[in-house]
Design a protein around this motif. Sequence first.
Motif, short mmCIF file in Angstrom:
data_model
loop_
_atom_site.label_atom_id
_atom_site.label_comp_id
_atom_site.label_asym_id
_atom_site.label_seq_id
_atom_site.Cartn_x
_atom_site.Cartn_y
_atom_site.Cartn_z
N GLU A 129 0.82 -1.20 0.00
CA GLU A 129 0.00 0.00 0.00
C GLU A 129 0.86 1.26 0.00
OE1 GLU A 129 -0.12 -2.36 2.23
OE2 GLU A 129 -2.11 -3.31 2.21
N SER B 236 -2.81 -7.49 2.53
CA SER B 236 -3.66 -6.31 2.54
C SER B 236 -4.78 -6.37 1.53
CB SER B 236 -2.82 -5.07 2.25
OG SER B 236 -2.25 -5.19 0.96
N GLY C 233 -6.09 7.60 2.12
CA GLY C 233 -6.37 6.27 1.58
C GLY C 233 -5.40 5.22 2.09
N ILE D 206 -6.40 4.13 5.52
CA ILE D 206 -7.58 3.25 5.42
C ILE D 206 -7.17 1.86 4.96
CG2 ILE D 206 -9.76 2.89 4.21
CD1 ILE D 206 -10.14 5.90 4.15
N LEU D 207 -6.27 1.79 3.99
CA LEU D 207 -5.83 0.50 3.49
C LEU D 207 -5.11 -0.31 4.56
CD1 LEU D 207 -4.50 1.50 -0.05
CD2 LEU D 207 -6.43 0.00 0.43
N GLN E 41 -5.84 -0.66 7.46
CA GLN E 41 -6.80 -1.32 8.35
C GLN E 41 -7.03 -2.77 7.93
OE1 GLN E 41 -7.89 0.27 11.10
NE2 GLN E 41 -6.58 1.96 10.40
N ARG E 42 -6.79 -3.05 6.63
CA ARG E 42 -6.87 -4.41 6.10
C ARG E 42 -8.20 -5.10 6.44
NH1 ARG E 42 -1.34 -3.93 7.20
NH2 ARG E 42 -0.01 -4.54 5.46
N GLN F 112 -12.80 -0.61 4.92
CA GLN F 112 -12.19 0.41 4.08
C GLN F 112 -13.23 1.03 3.15
OE1 GLN F 112 -9.11 -1.89 2.29
NE2 GLN F 112 -10.36 -2.59 0.57
N CYS G 244 -8.41 9.77 -2.49
CA CYS G 244 -8.50 8.64 -1.57
C CYS G 244 -9.11 7.43 -2.26
CB CYS G 244 -9.33 9.03 -0.35
SG CYS G 244 -9.57 7.72 0.85
N ILE H 13 -7.34 3.66 -2.92
CA ILE H 13 -7.92 2.40 -2.46
C ILE H 13 -8.19 1.45 -3.62
CG2 ILE H 13 -10.00 1.40 -1.43
CD1 ILE H 13 -10.08 3.75 0.48
N GLY I 49 -5.97 -1.50 -3.07
CA GLY I 49 -6.72 -2.25 -2.07
C GLY I 49 -7.57 -3.37 -2.60
#
Length: 509
Positions: A209, A281, A340, A343-344, A346-347, A351, A396, A400, A404
């Motif tokens: 990420e 991720s 972003g 947020i990524l 956080q896995r 997200q 963002c 993602i 992501g």
Amino acid sequence: MPSSTQPPALLLWHQRPAVRFFLLGLSKVAAGWHMLSVLYLAPRPETFGGRFWCARPQPALTSYKSGSPLDDPCQGNVAVHYLNGSNASFEYFSECKEFHFEIIKPTMVSEWSLVCSRDFLVNVVQLGYLLGIFAGGFATASLQQRFSPRILFVVAVLLQVLAGVGSALVPTFEMHFVLKMFTGLGVCITFTVAFNSISQQHSRFGPDELLGVMFEHWWSVGVISLGWLHQLAPSWRVLQLMISLPSLLLLLTYWVLPQKSNLCSLLGTEETEVLTYNKQSKKVISFVWWHYWCLQVMWLVTIFNYYGALLNLKNVSAKIPLPVRTTLAGVAEMLGATVGLFILLQRGKSQFNFLSVLLFAGGSSCVLTWPFLLKGIGSDWTILVMVLAGRVAIACSMAILQNGVSVDPEVGLVLLSSGRLFLQAAPFSNSMFAKWGRLPASSFYGMLCLVAAISALLMAKSTEWRSCQPTHRRMPNCVLATNLSSKNFCERCSSAKDSLQNVPFSQET
């Protein structure tokens, strides 16, 4: 025994990860320059305090009124006098074909009279570049299976530089348009090959990420710096050379890129090397049609907004200098991409919950710009901040979607190319909305953000979103050949995964 000698560190410069990342990231800077360049190569005369008016030649059978520029610079006030001795005469307005310009430096607009009935040709120039980007996606997908990244990248850089330099030297608009397409083609191939190469070196550079977001930051560097390069250039031709010739530095990547591609091959073998589906991720999506169309809508809106709204900055807060506007847009992109990234990290499927909230907030901010202008609420700076809030949200979303979500390569090409095809309309939609006022286009982009927010929320709330995370690098073809109509993708591959428990984990990158 003679001791083995190591080569000097200077000779191993290309093996340092930071040097590799820096050189490959420069391709994204050039992409930002060329995408945004039309705002500075062909600005409206009033953008930088200039003006234009109709030129009045003196043909044999007519006499033209002279004086100050007319209220409508696109019309010429003509008084026709008959030469047969009659006192009869009349006046009419005709469309001008030639113009006088009062500007601080030559531009494409002043050189080729791209005003009034010809002002749409400015959008055609940008369309040529976007067509090159669109074709570049398919060209890269095909050519990277036949040629090494090293050869493909170098050839694309040469194409980009030659076309960019040529477009600064050609005498006609038509030739410039054709070379603009080849410039877009070269730019797309270079940054795609660069990102693929960096992604395959993820273990050396850091988390995936972080890698993707840092690579996208190079684009923002190009957006931030272009306006100030324009201040140094005495004409549009010099500016075009200034954004084209530095790409020659990318030729140094010949020693950085691998000789052979590590991309997975779809040759019908029973087992295929997978580089993206084993990352902690990322999630493998069970591609029912509902998921596919939600993801497609998000890609369409994100690409259209990310690039189209950037070009629309010429219509936003005209009292603020354009270089300041584009600089702040680049900063907003960096901020959004960084959000972003958090947020990524956080896995989890949350997200998309976070993304939907950001898109709703940013989209609402953009939608309100037009009502604020009609009601006289807020200054130009207030309106610009509201527009940039939408830019943070869409950056963002780009971070993602790029970093992501793992998808089948063919499906990913369809998602991306659909967005780029939709993007072809952005220059013309900006001009269409500009005829209704300065900010309708910003409100339109805000509405699209709200549509993407709904799609992100549906993705987050869907019970079909699964985290069937592969644990082995070698997986059956069903991982790559995703069936869009299948609702049981994970279950369909579970038996195949169980049969591969004894396959050794590959450490190759």
